[in-house]
Design a protein around this motif. Sequence first.
Motif, short mmCIF file in Angstrom:
data_model
loop_
_atom_site.label_atom_id
_atom_site.label_comp_id
_atom_site.label_asym_id
_atom_site.label_seq_id
_atom_site.Cartn_x
_atom_site.Cartn_y
_atom_site.Cartn_z
N LYS B 292 0.82 -1.11 0.03
CA LYS B 292 -0.06 0.11 0.16
C LYS B 292 0.92 1.41 -0.20
O LYS B 292 0.39 2.31 -0.33
CB LYS B 292 -0.82 0.11 1.37
CG LYS B 292 -1.71 -1.33 1.37
CD LYS B 292 -2.97 -1.38 0.63
CE LYS B 292 -3.82 -2.53 0.70
NZ LYS B 292 -4.93 -2.34 0.17
N ALA B 304 1.75 1.89 -9.33
CA ALA B 304 0.58 1.44 -10.36
C ALA B 304 -0.72 1.83 -9.80
O ALA B 304 -0.93 2.08 -8.72
CB ALA B 304 0.63 0.05 -10.84
N THR B 305 -1.72 1.91 -10.79
CA THR B 305 -2.96 2.15 -10.48
C THR B 305 -4.22 0.77 -10.73
O THR B 305 -3.67 0.32 -11.93
CB THR B 305 -3.74 3.41 -11.17
OG1 THR B 305 -2.80 4.20 -10.82
CG2 THR B 305 -5.00 3.79 -10.67
N ARG B 307 -6.79 -1.15 -12.07
CA ARG B 307 -7.87 -0.88 -12.99
C ARG B 307 -9.07 -1.57 -12.90
O ARG B 307 -10.25 -1.17 -12.96
CB ARG B 307 -7.33 -1.10 -14.51
CG ARG B 307 -8.36 -0.47 -15.44
CD ARG B 307 -7.80 -0.14 -16.93
NE ARG B 307 -7.58 -1.48 -17.56
CZ ARG B 307 -6.96 -1.50 -18.87
NH1 ARG B 307 -6.61 -0.80 -19.32
NH2 ARG B 307 -6.78 -2.82 -19.18
N ILE B 320 -3.69 -3.66 -13.67
CA ILE B 320 -3.36 -2.42 -13.33
C ILE B 320 -2.51 -1.70 -14.48
O ILE B 320 -2.30 -2.18 -15.59
CB ILE B 320 -1.94 -2.88 -12.24
CG1 ILE B 320 -0.93 -3.61 -12.75
CG2 ILE B 320 -2.39 -3.39 -10.95
CD1 ILE B 320 0.27 -4.00 -12.41
N ASP B 323 2.50 3.89 -14.69
CA ASP B 323 2.37 5.48 -14.82
C ASP B 323 2.73 5.93 -16.24
O ASP B 323 2.33 7.03 -16.58
CB ASP B 323 3.30 6.19 -13.71
CG ASP B 323 2.69 6.02 -12.47
OD1 ASP B 323 1.60 5.39 -12.38
OD2 ASP B 323 3.51 6.38 -11.57
N GLY B 342 -9.11 1.65 -8.91
CA GLY B 342 -8.90 2.97 -8.92
C GLY B 342 -7.76 3.43 -7.95
O GLY B 342 -7.27 4.31 -7.67
N GLU B 343 -7.58 2.18 -6.78
CA GLU B 343 -6.74 2.52 -5.88
C GLU B 343 -5.23 2.56 -6.20
O GLU B 343 -4.74 1.95 -7.19
CB GLU B 343 -6.65 1.10 -4.80
CG GLU B 343 -6.11 1.32 -3.60
CD GLU B 343 -6.33 0.34 -2.70
OE1 GLU B 343 -5.79 -0.11 -1.80
OE2 GLU B 343 -7.50 -0.21 -2.73
N ARG B 344 -4.26 3.59 -5.56
CA ARG B 344 -2.93 3.44 -5.91
C ARG B 344 -2.15 2.47 -5.10
O ARG B 344 -2.39 2.23 -3.84
CB ARG B 344 -2.35 5.01 -5.59
CG ARG B 344 -2.69 6.11 -6.46
CD ARG B 344 -2.05 6.01 -7.81
NE ARG B 344 -0.74 6.16 -7.66
CZ ARG B 344 0.18 5.98 -8.96
NH1 ARG B 344 -0.28 5.46 -10.07
NH2 ARG B 344 1.58 6.28 -8.84
N ASP B 346 1.59 -0.09 -4.80
CA ASP B 346 3.00 -0.21 -5.07
C ASP B 346 3.22 -1.80 -5.33
O ASP B 346 2.99 -2.59 -4.38
CB ASP B 346 3.70 0.39 -3.91
CG ASP B 346 5.51 0.27 -4.35
OD1 ASP B 346 5.64 1.22 -5.26
OD2 ASP B 346 6.26 -0.47 -3.94
#
Lengths: 278, 370
Positions: B292, B304-305, B307, B320, B323, B342-344, B346
Amino acid sequence: MLNDTRLRWLILFVPVAVLGVFFWYGVADSLWKSFASPEIGLQNYAAFLQSPAEMAVLRRTFLVSIGVTAVCLAFGYPYAYLMTVTTARLRTLLMVVVLIPFWTSMMVRTYAWVALLQNNGPLDRVFKSLGIGGLALIGTPGAIMIGITQILMPFMIMSLYANMVRIDRRLLDAADSLGASPAVAFVKVFVPMTVPGVVAGCTLVFVLSLGFYLAPVLLGSPQHAMLSQLIVQQVSQLLDFGRAGAMAGVLLALALSVVALGAVLARPAIERGYGENT
Amino acid sequence: MHNPSQSGASLEISDLSKAYGSFKALDAVSLTARQGEFLSLLGPSGSGKTTTLNMIAGFTSPTSGEIRVDGREISTLPPYRRDIGIVFQHYALFPHLTAAQNIAFPLQRRGMPRRDVAVRVAEALEMVKLDGYGDRYPRQLSGGQQQRVAFARAVVFKPKLLLMDEPLGALDKKLREDLQGEIRRIHRSLGITFVFVTHDQEEALALSDRIAVFNHGRIEQIGTSRELYETPATEFVARFIGEANIFSGTLVRGDAGLALDTPVGLLPVETRLPAGRQASLVVRPERLEIGKAPHAGSDPHVPATVRDVVYLGSNRRIEIVFDDGRTGIIRGSGRGTDVGAGERIDIRWSIADGYVVPFSSSQTGDGHGS
Ligand SMILES: Nc1ncnc2c1ncn2[C@@H]1O[C@H](COP(=O)(O)OP(=O)(O)O)[C@@H](O)[C@H]1O
Ligand SMILES: [Mg+2]
């Protein structure tokens, strides 16, 4: 929009009506006369079947038709096969060669045979010059057969071609991979799968040649008459419509039996998925 | 009945090429199949698999190259003398013959006495679980049953080599899986060498001892499923076999060792390729871990985000976006994967789980062929 089924019926109605009036009416009328003219009964058929001379004509008609069918098959089969295996360009050429006669009147073509086969005609002279006696075919069943064969050959070739062109060539590869040489694969796989085409072509040619009139009249002779000539004679000279009807009835029965036989022979192929209706 | 160790043939193909005009359908392909091996030819549509198979079978003649079966050059033999079994994609059963007659066909061609033929046909029908169906015509059999008959017909004469061209391609998924199991079972019991063409990588992974990956008429790599998955030779193989996260860039030597300089950051790698080379880093979806917060240690990691998250029962498939806009995939189970769209996040992986392949400009990235 017009209701689909109704439109279909409408479209069907016109040709059926035309056929009904101009074709089926004629058939029905002559059949009716065969049983009813001059009086109700089977006497027309009895007279026909009991006349040795007329039976000889029927037999000749049958045999000539068989002969025509056999010759068409013997030449048409390799021809159609060649069409399916050759290059696109040669295929077109072969197709045109088959179809050209269709653009020439049957009368012209038959007269051409008269010229070729007559006494002292080209064929006769070639044979004479070879010193093996003349060969004037005119007036013999052989000449009739040649004339009919030439006209019906395209029907045989087209029936066979339509069948052969749809045979999956991978099947021959499969046979090859299973140990069949090309010749064996041809006999064991290709030929059986052409049964529907052979049956269709033979039925068509046989039935059409049964009723041929022009070729027998021009190339044959009264001594070697075919049934169609006899019928015309009954109608136009003897005005015996009943007797003519009986002859037509027998011819029709013969044709229908052959069609039925063809349907029976082609049935396994259709059921197994390589026949006409697939 | 069979002696598995003796019933398979070896297959050696060297520098095999096929040109159609100026187009090279097959370009200097070499491969070998060992006796009794299950070798798959895998690749996207149009990559030359069928061409290869057709040349082994003898339906197509090579432009150049050699094909040897048990050491013997066969290129000049006609197909019917090669004694190779073939299962065609669309079965190619003879429609005018019953299932039993189809299976008897190769035996009759070999002049086997009628009695023996009947016995062998019955055995073959039993092997493919079609006892009682011998009198049916192909038309009266389902697709799967027809495929079984085709299979029985191709092995009943005990060839030492069996070729199959997408034999399950026309069947639905459930049936394919059943038949895959049976093909494996029969392969083990007969012991003959199988060469199996497919464009379905899962099918190839499930069935094969080894897989040859085809692309544009060439072989990219030959290896076991595991080798292809864990140590792909090219980016194409990495993409074609399984799913992969791929980062491309230039190898650079930094303080902590070799790293790949990519649009999403400097990623530490282990590789024998020298610094300065263009390369791609392949990380398999199940090797990725989700954090996180940015990873603090020395492992490679990338922000990463999320999807999309797809729940697949035993695990999750998380799509995911990095960037730089490229997409990636994570597979995993457990609490770490409890993320939402939508969550960011790592993502990180152990350096040993990344595999570096040389960059190739001819890379097509067709993905999974059709
Ligand atoms: N007879 C042919 N003439 C021209 N090109 C061909 C022929 N057969 C195959 N090809 C081409 O060769 C390439 C490889 O085909 P193929 O071996 O069938 O691929 P695959 O089986 O891997 O899908 C394709 O691009 C195909 O279009
Ligand atoms: Mg193919």
